[in-house]
Design an enzyme around this catalytic site. Structure first.
Site, PDB file in Angstrom:
ATOM      1  CG  ASP A 189      -3.837   1.286  -6.666  1.00  0.00           C
ATOM      2  OD1 ASP A 189      -3.194   2.968  -6.440  1.00  0.00           O
ATOM      3  OD2 ASP A 189      -4.548   0.935  -6.740  1.00  0.00           O
ATOM      4  CG  ASP A 213      -2.506   1.465  10.749  1.00  0.00           C
ATOM      5  OD1 ASP A 213      -1.496   0.799  10.638  1.00  0.00           O
ATOM      6  OD2 ASP A 213      -3.683   1.538  10.769  1.00  0.00           O
ATOM      7  CG  ASP A 217       0.331  -4.118   9.116  1.00  0.00           C
ATOM      8  OD1 ASP A 217       1.533  -2.669   9.758  1.00  0.00           O
ATOM      9  OD2 ASP A 217      -0.088  -5.062   9.215  1.00  0.00           O
TER      10      ASP A 217
END
Ligand code: NAD
Length: 322
Positions: A189, A213, A217
Site C-alpha cells: 500500500d 496487477d 495500473d
C-alpha cells in the site's frame, strides 16, 4: 516463425490489427494465425476458449493478445487467467519508463489471489490465496536475473498482515541474497503511493499476482495512462505479449483507443523472438510520431487508433529504407 494473434474483445479488436501491421512492416517473414477467444465468442458459441484454441496458442512461437472482457459472473472463468495458468506463464513483466525513471514490475502470474480456488455460499464467499515455494522461488529468480543487469530489487508485500506474504518475502530475500542482488522491501500500500511520488527510487519490483496487477495500473499514472503500458507473460516454454489495459468497453468501436500499449507489446515480442533491433525501432517510431504532436484522445490529441498506427508504420518504412 508463427505468431498467434488473439484480439479478444472491445478495443483488443482495434489495437491488435494495428500492432499486426507494425509487426508485418518490420518482419514480413512472420506468419500469423488468428485465434478467437473471449466474451464475444462465449456469447456467440457458449465457450470463451476451447482446447483447440489452447492447442494453437501453445504451438505458436509467441502470442500477441489484445484484451478480453470478463463479466463478474460466478460461472464465467477469465480467459487470460486460464491461458496464463495452462501455459505456465509465470512471470508477468510490466515496464514503466519515463523521464527520470525506468521501473520493471515483475508480477507472479499463476497463483496468489488469482488461484481460482473459490467458494461462494449463501452467507459467505472465500478465495484462497495460494503462495507456493516453487512459485515464489522462480519469480524471485526471474526478478533477480533482471535486477542483476540493472540496479536493485524491491519486494512489494503485505507481510505485516498476511502470513502468506511473510513466506513470499522471506523466499525473495533468500533468493536475492544467493544471487548477490541488493534488495529492499516495502508494504504494497505504501509502495503504491511512493512509486508515484518517487518513481526514480525504484528499479525492479517483484510482487504477488493481484498486488502486481494493481501496482501496474497505479504506475500507469506516471506515463499518462493505461493506453501506454505494455506487458510480457513469460514461461519456460511459451510467451504472450499484451497491453496492460483491458477491453475498455466504454470506448470500444470508436477508433479512439490508444494503440501504443499494444505496439510496445509487439516490440517486446520482437525482442523476445531474438530481434531486439526491431523492438527498438518500434519504440523510436512511436516517439517520432508523438514528437510531431500527434496522439490519441487520452493524451489530449485527435488522432484515431488506425491513423496513429498508420503513421507509426510510415515512420518505420522511412527508417528501414534509409
Ligand atoms: P480497462 O483497462 O479496460 O479500462 C480502464 C479505463 O482506461 C477506461 O476508462 C478505458 O477507456 C481506459 N483505457 C484503457 N485502455 C485504453 C486505451 N488503450 N486507450 C485509451 N483509454 C484506455 O479496465 P476496466 O474498465 O476495469 O475493464 C474492462 C474489461 O476489461 C473488464 O471486463 C475486465 O475484466 C477486462 N480486463 C481484461 C484484461 C486482460 O484481458 N488482460 C485486463 C484488465 C481488464
Amino acid at each position: 516463425m508463427l505468431i498467434a494473434l488473439a484480439e479478444g474483445d472491445g478495443i483488443g479488436r482495434e489495437v491488435i490489427p494495428v500492432a499486426r501491421d507494425v509487426l508485418s512492416a518490420l518482419r514480413p517473414d512472420l506468419e500469423f494465425v488468428p485465434v478467437e477467444v473471449g466474451y464475444g465468442r462465449w456469447q456467440r458459441t457458449g465457450e470463451a476458449i476451447t482446447d483447440e484454441e489452447m492447442r494453437v496458442l501453445s504451438s505458436a512461437d509467441a502470442i500477441l493478445f489484445g484484451a478480453v472482457t470478463t463479466p463478474p459472473a460466478p460461472d464465467y472463468q477469465s480467459v487470460i487467467v486460464r491461458i496464463r495458468k495452462s501455459l505456465d506463464l509465470y512471470a508477468n513483466l510490466r515496464p514503466v519508463r519515463g523521464r527520470g525513471f525506468d521501473i520493471l514490475i515483475v508480477r507472479e502470474n499463476t497463483e496468489g489471489l488469482y488461484s481460482g480456488i473459490e467458494k461462494v455460499e449463501h452467507d459467505s464467499a472465500c478465495t484462497l490465496r495460494c503462495i507456493s515455494r516453487k512459485g515464489s522461488e522462480r519469480i524471485a529468480r526471474f526478478a533477480c536475473s533482471e535486477a542483476r543487469s540493472r540496479c536493485d530489487l524491491t519486494i512489494g508485500h503485505k507481510a505485516n498482515v498476511l502470513k502468506s506474504d511473510v513466506f513470499f518475502r522471506d523466499i525473495c530475500i533468500a533468493v536475492a541474497r544467493d544471487a548477490g542482488v541488493p534488495c529492499k522491501e516495502c508494504y504494497i500500500d505504501a509502495l503504491c503511493l511512493d512509486v508515484l511520488q518517487h518513481p526514480g527510487r525504484y528499479d525492479v519490483i517483484v510482487t504477488t499476482n493481484m498486488f502486481g496487477d494493481i501496482l501496474s495500473d497505479v504506475a500507469a499514472y506516471l506515463v499518462g495512462g493505461l493506453g501506454l503500458l505494455p506487458s510480457a507473460n513469460i514461461g519456460d516454454g511459451h510467451a504472450l505479449f499484451e497491453p496492460v489495459h483491458g477491453s475498455a468497453p466504454d470506448i470500444a468501436g470508436k477508433n479512439i483507443a490508444n494503440p501504443i500499449a499494444a505496439l510496445r507489446s509487439a516490440g517486446m515480442l520482437l525482442t523476445h523472438i531474438g530481434d531486439p533491433g526491431a523492438g527498438c525501432l518500434v519504440e523510436s517510431a512511436i516517439n517520432a510520431v508523438l514528437d510531431q504532436g500527434i496522439c490519441t484522445r487520452d493524451l489530449g490529441g485527435k488522432a484515431g487508433t488506425r491513423e496513429f498506427g498508420d503513421l507509426v508504420v510510415r515512420e518505420l518504412s522511412r527508417r528501414t529504407k534509409s
